[in-house]
Structures are given as structure tokens and as C-alpha cells.
Scaffold this active site. Sequence first.
Site, PDB file in Angstrom:
ATOM      1  N   HIS A   5      33.174  -6.070  35.317  1.00 27.26           N
ATOM      2  CA  HIS A   5      33.770  -7.358  35.656  1.00 27.26           C
ATOM      3  C   HIS A   5      34.583  -7.260  36.942  1.00 27.26           C
ATOM      4  O   HIS A   5      34.914  -6.167  37.396  1.00 27.26           O
ATOM      5  CB  HIS A   5      34.651  -7.890  34.511  1.00 27.26           C
ATOM      6  CG  HIS A   5      35.847  -7.050  34.207  1.00 27.26           C
ATOM      7  ND1 HIS A   5      35.871  -6.140  33.176  1.00 27.26           N
ATOM      8  CD2 HIS A   5      37.069  -6.970  34.788  1.00 27.26           C
ATOM      9  CE1 HIS A   5      37.050  -5.555  33.136  1.00 27.26           C
ATOM     10  NE2 HIS A   5      37.793  -6.027  34.104  1.00 27.26           N
ATOM     11  N   GLU A  56      36.900 -11.650  34.909  1.00 26.03           N
ATOM     12  CA  GLU A  56      38.098 -11.624  34.066  1.00 26.03           C
ATOM     13  C   GLU A  56      39.147 -12.468  34.765  1.00 26.03           C
ATOM     14  O   GLU A  56      39.561 -12.160  35.885  1.00 26.03           O
ATOM     15  CB  GLU A  56      38.605 -10.189  33.915  1.00 26.03           C
ATOM     16  CG  GLU A  56      39.948 -10.094  33.208  1.00 26.03           C
ATOM     17  CD  GLU A  56      40.545  -8.706  33.279  1.00 26.03           C
ATOM     18  OE1 GLU A  56      41.791  -8.625  33.344  1.00 26.03           O
ATOM     19  OE2 GLU A  56      39.798  -7.708  33.278  1.00 26.03           O
ATOM     20  N   HIS A  74      34.881 -12.798  48.860  1.00 22.52           N
ATOM     21  CA  HIS A  74      34.360 -13.867  48.013  1.00 22.52           C
ATOM     22  C   HIS A  74      33.561 -13.291  46.858  1.00 22.52           C
ATOM     23  O   HIS A  74      33.203 -12.121  46.857  1.00 22.52           O
ATOM     24  CB  HIS A  74      33.480 -14.828  48.820  1.00 22.52           C
ATOM     25  CG  HIS A  74      32.280 -14.161  49.440  1.00 22.52           C
ATOM     26  ND1 HIS A  74      32.318 -13.608  50.704  1.00 22.52           N
ATOM     27  CD2 HIS A  74      31.025 -13.921  48.967  1.00 22.52           C
ATOM     28  CE1 HIS A  74      31.136 -13.078  50.977  1.00 22.52           C
ATOM     29  NE2 HIS A  74      30.334 -13.234  49.938  1.00 22.52           N
ATOM     30  N   GLU A 122      30.714 -17.869  47.190  1.00 16.82           N
ATOM     31  CA  GLU A 122      29.540 -18.124  48.019  1.00 16.82           C
ATOM     32  C   GLU A 122      28.361 -18.459  47.114  1.00 16.82           C
ATOM     33  O   GLU A 122      28.128 -17.797  46.105  1.00 16.82           O
ATOM     34  CB  GLU A 122      29.195 -16.892  48.858  1.00 16.82           C
ATOM     35  CG  GLU A 122      27.983 -17.100  49.752  1.00 16.82           C
ATOM     36  CD  GLU A 122      27.626 -15.853  50.550  1.00 16.82           C
ATOM     37  OE1 GLU A 122      26.967 -15.997  51.583  1.00 16.82           O
ATOM     38  OE2 GLU A 122      28.010 -14.735  50.140  1.00 16.82           O
TER      39      GLU A 122
END
Length: 131
Positions: A5, A56, A74, A122
Site C-alpha cells: 500500500h 492507506e 502523484h 494522474e
Amino acid sequence: MRLLHTMLRVGNLDRSLMFYTDILGMRLLRQKDYPDGRFTLAFVGFQDEDDGAVLELTHNWDTETYALGDGYGHIAIEVEDAYDACARIKAKGGHVVRDAGPMKHSSTVIAFIEDPDGYKVELIQREGRVD
């Protein structure tokens, strides 16, 4: 090894969950409060954690905003049609900061949106991935 994550600190968990679930279409996979530490962790994603990386969202109860710094870039999400995705995101109240169109010096179609805390996301149209 695999990527599990990416953690983002968010100032308002309800607002962030609405963005990632209602606007982007992710699912809330699990959420837990930690009263002694005064924070909540919420995991969201397009697939289950066993099947791919997720986000998360960490909400520290006593912090409403964060400085993003200049090191963050990003999160990237693949979409079928970036133009359609931008239109749907705008219709749901999302903030598109760069409309869909070809990437500079490339034919890859991309767009950028911003989550409620200012994190950039993005959108990359499926036909061409950025290396």
C-alpha cells in the site's frame, strides 16, 4: 516481494473516503480506529489487498491539514478513457487540474485530478502507459 500500500495522511477522513469511493470508485476495504493513539486507518482500493496494492488513508484526529512538501509526485490510475473519466469526475464534484490530453512529447493521454487534501492523482488512458 510485492507492493502492499501507499499511505496518505488526510485531514478529514469522511471527505477523503467520499472522494476515493464515490468519485474514483474504489471500495473501502477495512477501517479501524486507534483511540489510544488518536488516529484511524482506512484502506481503499479497486481490488482486495491480496490481489493488488491499495491506499492507506491515515487520519490523525488532531490534525486537519498537512503540508504536502515538494517531494510528493502523484498516484497513477489506469482508465479506459481519460476524457470520459474527467467528465464523470467533474460531474461528481471532483477537481480536475489538468484536463485529458496527450502528454507533452508523447501520444499517451493523461489527466490530473486532485483529492480533497491536495494530493495529485494522474489518470493514464489504457492505450499507452508512461515508462
